[in-house]
Design a protein around this motif. Structure first.
Motif, PDB file in Angstrom:
ATOM      1  N   LEU A 185      25.997 -17.942  74.025  1.00 18.00           N
ATOM      2  CA  LEU A 185      27.087 -17.936  73.047  1.00 18.00           C
ATOM      3  C   LEU A 185      26.788 -16.965  71.908  1.00 18.00           C
ATOM      4  CD1 LEU A 185      27.924 -21.736  72.959  1.00 18.00           C
ATOM      5  CD2 LEU A 185      29.341 -19.903  73.903  1.00 18.00           C
ATOM      6  N   TRP A 186      25.519 -16.792  71.569  1.00 18.11           N
ATOM      7  CA  TRP A 186      25.159 -15.817  70.530  1.00 18.11           C
ATOM      8  C   TRP A 186      25.285 -14.392  71.056  1.00 18.11           C
ATOM      9  CZ3 TRP A 186      20.638 -12.593  69.663  1.00 18.11           C
ATOM     10  CH2 TRP A 186      20.609 -12.028  68.370  1.00 18.11           C
ATOM     11  N   LEU A 187      24.828 -14.163  72.285  1.00 19.28           N
ATOM     12  CA  LEU A 187      24.901 -12.818  72.864  1.00 19.28           C
ATOM     13  C   LEU A 187      26.334 -12.401  73.174  1.00 19.28           C
ATOM     14  CD1 LEU A 187      21.892 -12.977  75.358  1.00 19.28           C
ATOM     15  CD2 LEU A 187      22.049 -11.493  73.341  1.00 19.28           C
ATOM     16  N   TYR A 188      27.143 -13.359  73.642  1.00 21.68           N
ATOM     17  CA  TYR A 188      28.512 -13.065  74.091  1.00 21.68           C
ATOM     18  C   TYR A 188      29.477 -14.079  73.463  1.00 21.68           C
ATOM     19  CZ  TYR A 188      25.841 -10.545  77.678  1.00 21.68           C
ATOM     20  OH  TYR A 188      24.953  -9.721  78.338  1.00 21.68           O
ATOM     21  N   PRO A 189      29.740 -13.955  72.176  1.00 24.73           N
ATOM     22  CA  PRO A 189      30.529 -14.983  71.475  1.00 24.73           C
ATOM     23  C   PRO A 189      31.992 -15.043  71.897  1.00 24.73           C
ATOM     24  CG  PRO A 189      30.104 -13.100  70.036  1.00 24.73           C
ATOM     25  CD  PRO A 189      29.278 -12.893  71.263  1.00 24.73           C
ATOM     26  N   HIS A 190      32.501 -14.027  72.582  1.00 26.97           N
ATOM     27  CA  HIS A 190      33.929 -13.994  72.905  1.00 26.97           C
ATOM     28  C   HIS A 190      34.225 -14.430  74.341  1.00 26.97           C
ATOM     29  CE1 HIS A 190      34.497 -12.166  69.053  1.00 26.97           C
ATOM     30  NE2 HIS A 190      33.778 -11.115  69.374  1.00 26.97           N
ATOM     31  N   ARG A 191      33.222 -15.030  75.017  1.00 28.81           N
ATOM     32  CA  ARG A 191      33.495 -15.577  76.335  1.00 28.81           C
ATOM     33  C   ARG A 191      32.687 -16.856  76.542  1.00 28.81           C
ATOM     34  NH1 ARG A 191      30.705 -10.545  79.637  1.00 28.81           N
ATOM     35  NH2 ARG A 191      28.550 -11.272  79.621  1.00 28.81           N
ATOM     36  N   THR A 192      33.036 -17.606  77.555  1.00 29.06           N
ATOM     37  CA  THR A 192      32.368 -18.877  77.794  1.00 29.06           C
ATOM     38  C   THR A 192      30.983 -18.653  78.396  1.00 29.06           C
ATOM     39  OG1 THR A 192      33.181 -19.151  80.061  1.00 29.06           O
ATOM     40  CG2 THR A 192      34.613 -19.937  78.273  1.00 29.06           C
TER      41      THR A 192
END
Length: 312
Positions: A185-192
């Motif tokens: 979630l930190w690396l890719y905040p705009h996807r699940t």
């Protein structure tokens, strides 16, 4: 032989209403110790100084029968301040040096000869050593099982886009990746979390495992497109220090137990069925549960883990 590459440091643990306590730590070093305690040959390549903290690390590794092709250097040993909250959760502050030039010959040898290589955490994202780690992984992947745990540390690499770029240098050359839901979630905040795991499969990974705390681990392969989850091992939590590292060590061990290493590793992982993958995840989750039931990064031995599994 499994080669583990990454940071070793000393955790100075600050607990509420208790005196400070120092003990060896660092995610990759914890993984090396965890795999050794579970019965496989392991060598550790990293760095620590020829000081009191460094001698503590050296003794800890040798006591667990981890081989050390690279010894102490003249710099000071890295330190992490681990602040433990009332609920057992850990927050970290780091003073770390990650230079690996002294280790280059050993890394080049490991890339040629090891049947399995594990990397991750600060060691795979912090320069100047991270570039050498990435080179080693790229070379080793041609003939070895490669496992990776990003184990993101925003206090060290605060820029998520920079951390993401480093992770994506390793992912295409990794067969197995373990990441926490917080990492993804930190690396890719705009996807699940599930979307990010599937994206890493598309980049080249064969198996992605997501740890989710009390919810237990969830895994996905190209064959098991819907994913597979198992329950966490329920215990009274002492603290969460080393939980993910213990799970990673047991995961690697479960793969090595099945002969999943060497140049056929990717193919063998792709052939794992749902039942066997569930057994692997349960083995790993139980090891993590044992670790959180006691203070510090103290992974179980094979005998301890098998005793708990036999009682399930």
């Amino acid at each position: 032989m499994l080669t583990v590459i990454g940071e070793a440091l000393v955790d100075v643990v600050n607990r509420p209403h208790q005196a400070k306590h120092a003990h060896p730590g660092g995610s990759p070093m914890n993984v090396a110790v965890g795999v050794a305690r579970l019965g496989h040959e392991v060598e550790y390549i990293g760095r620590y100084g020829n000081d009191d903290y460094g001698r503590m690390i050296d003794e800890h590794l040798r006591e667990s029968r981890v081989a050390l092709p690279v010894g102490a250097d003249s710099k000071k040993t890295s330190v992490a301040q681990a602040n433990i909250a009332e609920n057992g959760a850990a927050d970290y502050e780091f003073d770390i040096d990650w230079s690996l030039e002294d280790a280059r010959p050993s890394l080049e040898k490991a890339a040629r000869t090891s049947s399995a290589v594990h990397v991750g955490s600060i060691g795979a994202m912090l320069e100047p050593g991270a570039s050498l780690v990435a080179e080693t992984v790229k070379s080793a992947h041609q003939h070895a099982l490669v496992t990776y745990d990003p184990n993101c540390r925003p206090s060290i690499i605060p820029d998520a886009s920079q951390a993401r770029a480093w992770a994506e240098k390793v992912v295409p050359n990794a067969d197995v990746i373990k990441a926490s839901d917080e990492d993804l979630l930190w690396l890719y905040p705009h996807r699940t979390v599930e979307e990010s795991a599937r994206a890493w499969l598309e980049l080249g990974a064969e198996l992605v495992i997501v740890t989710r705390g009390e919810m237990g681990p969830w895994a996905i392969t190209r064959a098991l497109t819907g994913g597979l989850a198992v329950e966490a091992h329920r215990v009274e939590v002492a603290d969460t220090v080393g939980a993910g590292d213990s799970l990673m060590a047991a995961l690697i061990t479960a793969l090595l137990d099945r002969g999943i290493e060497g140049k056929e590793a990717s193919k063998k992982i792709s052939q794992l069925g749902q039942e066997e993958l569930a057994e692997i995840l349960t083995f790993a989750a139980t090891a993590a549960g044992i670790t959180v039931s006691r203070a510090g990064a103290n992974p179980p031995t094979r005998a301890e883990l098998e005793e708990v599994l036999a009682g399930k």
